[in-house]
Write a protein that holds these residues in place. Sequence first.
Motif, PDB file in Angstrom:
ATOM      1  N   TRP A   1       0.927  -0.968   0.117  1.00 16.15           N
ATOM      2  CA  TRP A   1      -0.134  -0.104  -0.018  1.00 16.15           C
ATOM      3  C   TRP A   1       0.959   1.299  -0.254  1.00 16.15           C
ATOM      4  CZ3 TRP A   1      -5.145   0.178  -0.584  1.00 16.15           C
ATOM      5  CH2 TRP A   1      -5.699  -0.949  -0.277  1.00 16.15           C
ATOM      6  N   LEU A   2       0.521   2.161  -0.916  1.00 22.74           N
ATOM      7  CA  LEU A   2       1.285   3.504  -0.713  1.00 22.74           C
ATOM      8  C   LEU A   2       0.165   4.564  -0.104  1.00 22.74           C
ATOM      9  CD1 LEU A   2       1.966   3.519  -4.618  1.00 22.74           C
ATOM     10  CD2 LEU A   2       3.598   2.832  -2.615  1.00 22.74           C
ATOM     11  N   MET A   3       0.615   5.269   0.780  1.00 28.26           N
ATOM     12  CA  MET A   3      -0.255   5.922   1.802  1.00 28.26           C
ATOM     13  C   MET A   3       0.374   7.411   2.030  1.00 28.26           C
ATOM     14  SD  MET A   3      -1.895   3.470   2.901  1.00 28.26           S
ATOM     15  CE  MET A   3      -2.792   3.838   4.502  1.00 28.26           C
ATOM     16  N   VAL A   4      -0.645   8.170   2.278  1.00 28.20           N
ATOM     17  CA  VAL A   4      -0.358   9.680   2.768  1.00 28.20           C
ATOM     18  C   VAL A   4      -1.354   9.893   3.947  1.00 28.20           C
ATOM     19  CG1 VAL A   4       0.372  10.539   0.221  1.00 28.20           C
ATOM     20  CG2 VAL A   4      -2.193  10.717   1.142  1.00 28.20           C
ATOM     21  N   THR A   5      -1.020  10.879   4.678  1.00 26.20           N
ATOM     22  CA  THR A   5      -1.710  11.316   5.792  1.00 26.20           C
ATOM     23  C   THR A   5      -2.278  12.436   5.331  1.00 26.20           C
ATOM     24  OG1 THR A   5      -0.531   9.796   7.610  1.00 26.20           O
ATOM     25  CG2 THR A   5      -1.774  11.538   8.376  1.00 26.20           C
ATOM     26  N   ILE A   6      -3.539  12.836   5.560  1.00 25.61           N
ATOM     27  CA  ILE A   6      -4.059  13.949   5.256  1.00 25.61           C
ATOM     28  C   ILE A   6      -4.663  14.601   6.499  1.00 25.61           C
ATOM     29  CG2 ILE A   6      -5.954  15.107   3.824  1.00 25.61           C
ATOM     30  CD1 ILE A   6      -5.689  12.875   2.037  1.00 25.61           C
ATOM     31  N   ASN A   7      -4.465  15.929   6.735  1.00 28.40           N
ATOM     32  CA  ASN A   7      -4.743  16.549   7.826  1.00 28.40           C
ATOM     33  C   ASN A   7      -6.376  17.080   7.819  1.00 28.40           C
ATOM     34  OD1 ASN A   7      -4.879  17.616  10.367  1.00 28.40           O
ATOM     35  ND2 ASN A   7      -3.818  19.701   9.617  1.00 28.40           N
TER      36      ASN A   7
END
Length: 152
Positions: free
Chosen positions: A33-39
């Motif tokens: 999985w490629l992930m980003v954290t979004i605020n």
Amino acid sequence: MGAMTLGGVSLGMMRWLASRHTKARAEREASRWLMVTINRRPEEVVPDGRLPEPLARLGESIEVQVREAPGDRGTELGARPLMSVPTGVEEVMARLGGEDPRQAVRRALRESKGLVETGEVLVPDDLSTRPPTPTGMLVDLAARRAGGEGRL
């Protein structure tokens, strides 16, 4: 002479990169999985279950995961390509040619993060202040080719 040396270095680099990937590692990479954290809260990231436009554009070619980030830090948005991912020398060639399906997923995640957090897709400024030397031109070329992998 310089072109031959550059070509030799490129071929050697390709062989080195390809040798780092065993079949088992390639399979793990392909399904990672490629992930980003979004605020933002999950309901702001995917309102009414609608994906941000950059991810929606990839359609049925990806699998998407949305969950709350640990520590009340927003939302983790993840995706991975459903199609087969090249391995070995083919992977290196696909990355250099901008045809690795993971590059499109990385770009869509990055664009989605910017779109949800700021309302627009953020594009880094061209920070090139190097004089046009052979080394500077090589770095500029690498930076342009890194579009699917982020900024150098």
